[in-house]
Every structure is written in structure tokens, then in C-alpha cells.
Scaffold this motif. Structure first.
Motif, PDB file in Angstrom:
ATOM      1  N   ARG A  28       2.890 -74.319 -35.436  1.00 20.12           N
ATOM      2  CA  ARG A  28       2.076 -74.447 -34.337  1.00 20.12           C
ATOM      3  C   ARG A  28       3.598 -75.216 -33.439  1.00 20.12           C
ATOM      4  O   ARG A  28       4.066 -75.833 -33.855  1.00 20.12           O
ATOM      5  CB  ARG A  28       1.009 -74.800 -33.775  1.00 20.12           C
ATOM      6  CG  ARG A  28      -0.082 -73.854 -34.027  1.00 20.12           C
ATOM      7  CD  ARG A  28      -1.279 -74.409 -34.306  1.00 20.12           C
ATOM      8  NE  ARG A  28      -2.275 -73.425 -34.600  1.00 20.12           N
ATOM      9  CZ  ARG A  28      -2.415 -71.998 -33.986  1.00 20.12           C
ATOM     10  NH1 ARG A  28      -2.790 -71.952 -32.663  1.00 20.12           N
ATOM     11  NH2 ARG A  28      -4.261 -71.918 -35.112  1.00 20.12           N
ATOM     12  N   ASP A  56       3.407 -77.487 -31.213  1.00 16.51           N
ATOM     13  CA  ASP A  56       3.259 -78.907 -31.446  1.00 16.51           C
ATOM     14  C   ASP A  56       3.227 -79.568 -32.775  1.00 16.51           C
ATOM     15  O   ASP A  56       3.472 -80.767 -32.547  1.00 16.51           O
ATOM     16  CB  ASP A  56       1.842 -78.675 -30.631  1.00 16.51           C
ATOM     17  CG  ASP A  56       0.476 -78.234 -31.352  1.00 16.51           C
ATOM     18  OD1 ASP A  56       1.010 -78.130 -32.710  1.00 16.51           O
ATOM     19  OD2 ASP A  56      -0.287 -78.835 -31.051  1.00 16.51           O
ATOM     20  N   ARG A 113       1.839 -79.642 -35.177  1.00 18.04           N
ATOM     21  CA  ARG A 113       0.420 -81.013 -35.091  1.00 18.04           C
ATOM     22  C   ARG A 113      -0.356 -80.804 -36.673  1.00 18.04           C
ATOM     23  O   ARG A 113      -1.010 -81.436 -37.446  1.00 18.04           O
ATOM     24  CB  ARG A 113      -0.683 -80.108 -34.486  1.00 18.04           C
ATOM     25  CG  ARG A 113      -1.409 -79.255 -34.801  1.00 18.04           C
ATOM     26  CD  ARG A 113      -2.693 -79.170 -34.064  1.00 18.04           C
ATOM     27  NE  ARG A 113      -3.609 -77.726 -33.842  1.00 18.04           N
ATOM     28  CZ  ARG A 113      -3.580 -76.491 -32.706  1.00 18.04           C
ATOM     29  NH1 ARG A 113      -2.245 -77.096 -32.328  1.00 18.04           N
ATOM     30  NH2 ARG A 113      -3.852 -75.941 -32.965  1.00 18.04           N
ATOM     31  N   ARG A 120       5.402 -78.130 -40.029  1.00 18.88           N
ATOM     32  CA  ARG A 120       6.864 -78.563 -39.523  1.00 18.88           C
ATOM     33  C   ARG A 120       7.410 -77.556 -39.809  1.00 18.88           C
ATOM     34  O   ARG A 120       7.370 -76.843 -41.100  1.00 18.88           O
ATOM     35  CB  ARG A 120       7.341 -79.259 -39.539  1.00 18.88           C
ATOM     36  CG  ARG A 120       6.059 -80.811 -38.928  1.00 18.88           C
ATOM     37  CD  ARG A 120       6.409 -82.087 -39.454  1.00 18.88           C
ATOM     38  NE  ARG A 120       5.194 -82.736 -38.842  1.00 18.88           N
ATOM     39  CZ  ARG A 120       5.223 -84.292 -39.545  1.00 18.88           C
ATOM     40  NH1 ARG A 120       5.934 -84.724 -40.410  1.00 18.88           N
ATOM     41  NH2 ARG A 120       4.676 -85.428 -39.060  1.00 18.88           N
ATOM     42  N   ARG A 160      11.366 -75.127 -28.694  1.00 12.85           N
ATOM     43  CA  ARG A 160      11.043 -76.202 -28.403  1.00 12.85           C
ATOM     44  C   ARG A 160      11.119 -76.901 -29.163  1.00 12.85           C
ATOM     45  O   ARG A 160      12.172 -77.140 -30.310  1.00 12.85           O
ATOM     46  CB  ARG A 160       9.674 -76.432 -27.617  1.00 12.85           C
ATOM     47  CG  ARG A 160       8.619 -76.531 -28.317  1.00 12.85           C
ATOM     48  CD  ARG A 160       7.212 -77.102 -28.053  1.00 12.85           C
ATOM     49  NE  ARG A 160       7.008 -74.737 -27.471  1.00 12.85           N
ATOM     50  CZ  ARG A 160       5.422 -74.700 -26.939  1.00 12.85           C
ATOM     51  NH1 ARG A 160       4.550 -75.929 -27.019  1.00 12.85           N
ATOM     52  NH2 ARG A 160       5.318 -73.783 -26.928  1.00 12.85           N
ATOM     53  N   TYR A 196      10.621 -76.785 -32.955  1.00  9.21           N
ATOM     54  CA  TYR A 196      10.068 -75.391 -33.265  1.00  9.21           C
ATOM     55  C   TYR A 196      10.799 -74.144 -32.351  1.00  9.21           C
ATOM     56  O   TYR A 196      10.678 -73.806 -30.726  1.00  9.21           O
ATOM     57  CB  TYR A 196       8.142 -75.116 -32.301  1.00  9.21           C
ATOM     58  CG  TYR A 196       8.193 -73.957 -32.835  1.00  9.21           C
ATOM     59  CD1 TYR A 196       7.620 -73.640 -33.268  1.00  9.21           C
ATOM     60  CD2 TYR A 196       8.281 -73.006 -31.861  1.00  9.21           C
ATOM     61  CE1 TYR A 196       6.619 -72.467 -33.712  1.00  9.21           C
ATOM     62  CE2 TYR A 196       7.359 -71.826 -31.658  1.00  9.21           C
ATOM     63  CZ  TYR A 196       6.780 -71.610 -32.742  1.00  9.21           C
ATOM     64  OH  TYR A 196       6.039 -69.900 -33.515  1.00  9.21           O
ATOM     65  N   ASP A 198      -0.713 -72.726 -27.065  1.00  5.05           N
ATOM     66  CA  ASP A 198      -0.726 -73.703 -27.550  1.00  5.05           C
ATOM     67  C   ASP A 198      -2.420 -74.699 -27.970  1.00  5.05           C
ATOM     68  O   ASP A 198      -2.685 -76.008 -28.647  1.00  5.05           O
ATOM     69  CB  ASP A 198       0.128 -75.027 -26.614  1.00  5.05           C
ATOM     70  CG  ASP A 198       1.364 -74.127 -26.889  1.00  5.05           C
ATOM     71  OD1 ASP A 198       1.876 -73.166 -27.302  1.00  5.05           O
ATOM     72  OD2 ASP A 198       2.716 -74.924 -25.895  1.00  5.05           O
TER      73      ASP A 198
END
Length: 251
Positions: free
Chosen positions: A46, A48, A50, A53, A82, A85, A107
């Protein structure tokens, strides 16, 4: 053809990230699943970060390619890049997964909880699918059981759908899964009638998997993470994967 089991190792990364550092090791956990007989590995990185990775994606790509097994990468093709990511297509370009499963999550979602809406203009989705297929990825789209326009998944270039099985699992836990399973079966048949193959995933477990596979025709692959990893806490990964494979064999 027997249903393939792809183990989602996101939860291993959740545990690692809760403490920091490198333990438990996601790649070692995935290798243990493959040693036990799993047919592939799934992750859903994802934006973020979380759990899984980008560096996990690349390491798992090396593992699965060396073993000659499927790597299934899930994600939202429209999530912008971002820090940390690079975007879903960029991850696929680097990792070259055998299968890219597209999921319309945001997200803020704890987990994926709905499939694509195939109404309206699907030009952007068609473009994303073409980009992924040009990389050599088989493309699967996450869909709800009962999706009224499931046939349009074929129109935009997908080769498979993945049935969202959360409602089936919830109904099974309540003791009456007949209606939910019938809806999954009907959607699977409609997809297959236009040349789409069928995968399934979300909240499948050792308890409900056999019932699901008995009731839904020609499911080529199940992607299972949360339930399997949770059960592995009591029994161990090797034994748990083998139990799932027994369920599949008997189904």
C-alpha cells in the motif's frame, strides 16, 4: 485442474513493522510457505507502506522467480506515487509479477472491502491493464459477487477476476452461507462464459475454504493471508499450509 494456493504474507510484514528491524523476515516466511507446498506468494503493498514495502516486493520477486512459482502483486493502479511507493505499474515493471491483481482500494481502508464498478467510462482502467499486460503480467480484477457488469472485465482486457469473498466468509460464520455462495457461483459462471478465469480471496480460512470450493465452479486460485497466518500462530506455517492444501485436494 486443482485450485492453486497463493499465500499472502502481508501480516508477516505487519508484525515486523510493529517493532522495527528485520524480524520476522518476510522472505523467509514466504520461502517456508513454498517449502510446504504453496503454489505462489501474494502481497498487497500500500502507498503508506504500513506492511509490505517496495524492497519486500523486489526481494519476493527474486525468491519466486528462483523457485519458478507465481508472484501475485495486488494494488490500486490509480494510486499516485509518493515517497517509498513508486506506483503500482512501476513496482510491476521492476518485479515482473506473473499476475497483477487490481483492487480499487483507498489509502484509508484497513483492508480491501469492495470490487470494481464497471459502469461508466472504463478507458483509464483499460489503459492501465494494457500497460501491465505489456510487461508480461496476467491481469486480474477484484470484483464483488453479484457484480452486474462482470462481463465488462473482459472488455477492458483483464484475463481473470478475483471474487471478493468477504461477504461469503461473514455469512459462513453466521451459519448460513448458501445465498452468498450461490451469488459467488453465479458471478463465476458469468465471468467464465465470456472467457475470464476465476480467482477468489478475502477472509477465506481453513474452516470455510472447502465449502466455498465445493460450491463455486472452477476456481483456479485462492489468495489467503489473514486467516492462514493467524492459524499459523498456533500450528506453525508449514503445518498450516499443508492443512490448506489438504482442504483443496479434498474439495
Amino acid at each position: 485442474m486443482a485450485t492453486a494456493l497463493s499465500v499472502n504474507v502481508n501480516k508477516i510484514a505487519v508484525l515486523r513493522n510493529s517493532r522495527g528491524g528485520a524480524e520476522p523476515d518476510v522472505v523467509q516466511a514466504a520461502a517456508t510457505c513454498l517449502d510446504a507446498g504453496a503454489h505462489g506468494i501474494t502481497v498487497h503493498p500500500r502507498p503508506d507502506a504500513r506492511h509490505i514495502r517496495a524492497e519486500d516486493v523486489y526481494a519476493l520477486a527474486v525468491l519466486t522467480q528462483s523457485r519458478g512459482v507465481e508472484f501475485n502483486l495486488e494494488g490500486n493502479p490509480f494510486a499516485p506515487p509518493r515517497a517509498g511507493y513508486p506506483g503500482f505499474a512501476a513496482l510491476c515493471a521492476q518485479a515482473r509479477p506473473a499476475q497483477a491483481t487490481l483492487v480499487p482500494d483507498s489509502d484509508g481502508q484497513i483492508t480491501s472491502d469492495h470490487g470494481f464498478d464497471f459502469s461508466g467510462d472504463l478507458g483509464m482502467l483499460r489503459d492501465r491493464i494494457a500497460e501491465l499486460r505489456a510487461l508480461g503480467c496476467r491481469v486480474s480484477l477484484f470484483v464483488d459477487a453479484g457484480c452486474p457488469d462482470v462481463e465488462r472485465a473482459a472488455e477492458v482486457g483483464a484475463q481473470r477476476i478475483e471474487l471478493y469473498t468477504g461477504p461469503f466468509a461473514a455469512a459462513f460464520a453466521q451459519g448460513d452461507a448458501a445465498a452468498a455462495m450461490a451469488l459467488c457461483a453465479e458471478t463465476a459462471r458469468r465471468a467464465q462464459a465470456v472467457g475470464l478465469d476465476v480467482n477468489a480471496g478475502h477472509d477465506l480460512s481453513e474452516a470455510n475454504l472447502g465449502t466455498f470450493l465445493h460450491g463455486v465452479p472452477r476456481v483456479l486460485e485462492v489468495s489467503i493471508g489473514h486467516g492462514l497466518i493467524g492459524e499459523a500462530l498456533y500450528r506453525g506455517i508449514d503445518a498450516t499450509v499443508r492443512r490448506y492444501l489438504e482442504v483443496i485436494a479434498h474439495a
